[in-house]
Design an enzyme around this catalytic site. Sequence first.
Site, short mmCIF file in Angstrom:
data_model
loop_
_atom_site.label_atom_id
_atom_site.label_comp_id
_atom_site.label_asym_id
_atom_site.label_seq_id
_atom_site.Cartn_x
_atom_site.Cartn_y
_atom_site.Cartn_z
N ASP A 122 -6.74 -9.79 6.74
CA ASP A 122 -5.65 -9.16 7.26
C ASP A 122 -5.25 -9.91 8.73
O ASP A 122 -4.12 -10.35 8.65
CB ASP A 122 -5.93 -7.64 7.48
CG ASP A 122 -4.73 -7.02 8.13
OD1 ASP A 122 -3.70 -6.61 7.48
OD2 ASP A 122 -4.92 -6.81 9.59
N GLY A 129 -0.55 2.35 11.31
CA GLY A 129 -0.18 3.51 11.36
C GLY A 129 1.15 3.72 10.90
O GLY A 129 2.21 2.96 11.09
N LYS A 186 -1.76 -12.37 9.48
CA LYS A 186 -1.05 -12.38 10.64
C LYS A 186 -1.03 -13.49 11.36
O LYS A 186 0.02 -13.93 12.08
CB LYS A 186 -1.49 -11.15 11.35
CG LYS A 186 -1.25 -9.64 10.89
CD LYS A 186 -2.19 -8.56 11.36
CE LYS A 186 -1.75 -7.28 10.65
NZ LYS A 186 -2.89 -6.23 11.27
N GLY A 207 -10.96 7.50 9.39
CA GLY A 207 -9.52 7.17 8.76
C GLY A 207 -9.05 5.67 9.13
O GLY A 207 -7.99 5.44 9.09
N LYS A 255 2.74 -8.46 5.19
CA LYS A 255 2.06 -9.46 5.76
C LYS A 255 1.45 -10.63 4.83
O LYS A 255 1.48 -11.61 4.60
CB LYS A 255 1.06 -9.21 7.12
CG LYS A 255 -0.04 -8.34 6.46
CD LYS A 255 -0.51 -7.17 7.41
CE LYS A 255 -0.53 -5.94 6.69
NZ LYS A 255 -0.92 -4.85 7.83
N1 LIG Z 1 -0.30 1.55 6.95
C1 LIG Z 1 0.02 0.89 7.86
O1 LIG Z 1 -0.54 1.03 9.28
C2 LIG Z 1 0.62 -0.44 7.88
C3 LIG Z 1 0.78 -1.37 9.16
C4 LIG Z 1 1.60 -2.47 8.99
C5 LIG Z 1 1.91 -3.10 7.98
N2 LIG Z 1 1.78 -2.30 6.86
C6 LIG Z 1 2.31 -2.98 5.50
O2 LIG Z 1 3.15 -1.79 4.80
C7 LIG Z 1 3.13 -2.09 3.48
C8 LIG Z 1 2.93 -0.57 3.05
O3 LIG Z 1 1.63 -0.28 3.59
P1 LIG Z 1 1.28 1.41 3.36
O4 LIG Z 1 0.03 1.83 4.30
O5 LIG Z 1 2.38 2.22 3.44
O6 LIG Z 1 0.89 1.61 1.97
P2 LIG Z 1 0.66 2.95 0.73
O7 LIG Z 1 0.57 4.22 1.71
O8 LIG Z 1 -0.53 2.53 -0.15
O9 LIG Z 1 2.02 2.98 0.26
C9 LIG Z 1 2.23 2.20 -0.69
C10 LIG Z 1 3.75 2.91 -1.57
O10 LIG Z 1 4.21 1.88 -2.37
C11 LIG Z 1 4.27 2.54 -3.97
N3 LIG Z 1 3.95 1.77 -4.89
C12 LIG Z 1 3.05 1.05 -5.36
N4 LIG Z 1 3.07 0.32 -6.38
C13 LIG Z 1 4.64 0.47 -6.58
C14 LIG Z 1 5.46 -0.20 -7.74
N5 LIG Z 1 4.73 -0.88 -8.54
N6 LIG Z 1 6.89 0.32 -7.59
C15 LIG Z 1 7.02 0.94 -6.76
N7 LIG Z 1 6.45 1.57 -5.82
C16 LIG Z 1 5.09 1.30 -5.67
C17 LIG Z 1 3.24 3.71 -3.69
O11 LIG Z 1 3.54 4.85 -4.69
P3 LIG Z 1 2.95 6.09 -4.86
O12 LIG Z 1 2.96 6.82 -3.62
O13 LIG Z 1 3.55 6.69 -5.97
O14 LIG Z 1 1.49 5.53 -5.05
C18 LIG Z 1 3.17 4.18 -2.21
O15 LIG Z 1 4.26 5.21 -2.11
C19 LIG Z 1 2.05 -2.89 3.19
O16 LIG Z 1 2.71 -4.16 2.91
C20 LIG Z 1 1.21 -3.06 4.48
O17 LIG Z 1 0.66 -4.31 4.59
C21 LIG Z 1 1.13 -1.08 6.69
#
Ligand SMILES: NC(=O)c1ccc[n+]([C@@H]2O[C@H](COP(=O)([O-])OP(=O)(O)OC[C@H]3O[C@@H](n4cnc5c(N)ncnc54)[C@H](OP(=O)(O)O)[C@@H]3O)[C@@H](O)[C@H]2O)c1
Length: 442
Positions: free
Chosen positions: A210, A316, A214, A196, A114
Amino acid sequence: MVFGQADRTGKALKVAVLGCGSVGSQVVRLLQEQSADLAARVGAPVELVGVAVRRLDAPREVALPEELLTTDAHGLVAREDVDLVVEVIGGIEPARSLILAALENGASVVTANKALLAEDGPTLFEAAAKAGRDLYYEAAVAGAIPILRPLRESLAGDRVTRVLGIVNGTTNFILDKMDTSGAGFEDALQEAQELGYAEADPTADVEGFDAAAKAAILASLAFHSRVTASDVHREGISEVRSADVASARDMGAVVKLLAICELVPVENGDDAVSVRVHPAMIPRSHPLASVREAYNAVFVESEAAGQLMFYGPGAGGAPTASAVLGDLVTVARNLLAGTRGAGESAYADRAVLPMGEARTRYHVAIDVEDRAGVLAAVATTFADHGVSIKTVHQEGRDLDAQLVVVSHEATDAQLSATVEALRGMDIVRDVTSVMRVEGEAE
Ligand SMILES: NC(=O)c1ccc[n+]([C@@H]2O[C@H](COP(=O)([O-])OP(=O)(O)OC[C@H]3O[C@@H](n4cnc5c(N)ncnc54)[C@H](OP(=O)(O)O)[C@@H]3O)[C@@H](O)[C@H]2O)c1
């Protein structure tokens, strides 16, 4: 890793996943577990050819063959054979360059990002159009809840006039705690962190960044105009006090952080767009008031359909991955059919209204001297600024009294000027709560 061999009906589609954190790990798990069904639904097997991460040795929530992991995300999207790229790294860079490179290389892209879409969506949409590929992003707003597709497709023949949403689970959890337990903001935030629901650095959530991202995405789709994060008026919840929440309760309302996108008629006969994120009191009878804990909901009003509400888990890993996979299936089907889905729709090109011109209502609690003429003086201050009063309650407290005023609709500039003038009045000891009000009590 080829999934769905048994249902092979054609050449496998090759998928690269960028990021394997909360969302990415669940995308990979679903790709593995639902492989046969996905192949049947898409019409071809889906082959995971690589997963880019930052650290090879980080613990993962999903079992993955070592040879699929790489730290070379740019190398992965540059591969000739990649058909689909899922970007779940987050943030602006390197996500933007990776998505642009993937599109330029002929892959379709699914993202949950987003922040990037709200900051620089038009660059990405133009790149997708130029490449003749899809860029889908259902997961970017309200996690598992289907809301972008309904706006883009189901309501494409209607005229959407308003989108009102609780689109951030962290702040909803905190405000819900403050309402149900009487806790202050700091205590409720700490509980959210312990459970969490909030990050160690909660700024993006509690300061409304955030939700503003959106809101920009929702407004762009709902009103067929480009709206970016910088167009969104943003106020977070860190200034919401127990007194505000108690005051809301006294008038049968609840405080929620709302993303509000609406069409506002302007002088030349056109409509402008008002997009804002701020805490507001809504009557407990409003459907959004019953959205508890970390859940999200989006309330849409359109001319022909009337009022619609979309509700569910707004974040999540697994819920968000569900939305990602839904997009993946659509994009994969389009690739096989040699077509692309609807791209950006920004033909209306509406102006974005400054916050001061948005029409809102205020709830103002004022401590005043308890003597004759005070109520009339306060009412005059409202009238002098062109604001009419809807209700006023007065409560005596020793030598002081508290007045709680709810205004009728006026421009936000008129309302905030009224509050400034109230603060300067001799008879006013303190303005103890100022909050906007949304939705009519039934
Ligand atoms: N979490 C949610 O509930 C949620 C909900 C809606 C949307 N989103 C969106 O989904 C996306 C991901 O969120 P997330 O919560 O899954 O994030 P996260 O848990 O922090 O995961 C990010 C991932 O990206 C990898 N990464 C970071 N920098 C990188 C790079 N330069 N090259 C390659 N890989 C890299 C990290 O690697 P490592 O594991 O090795 O550190 C990790 O695996 C975001 O845009 C977020 O806004 C998340």
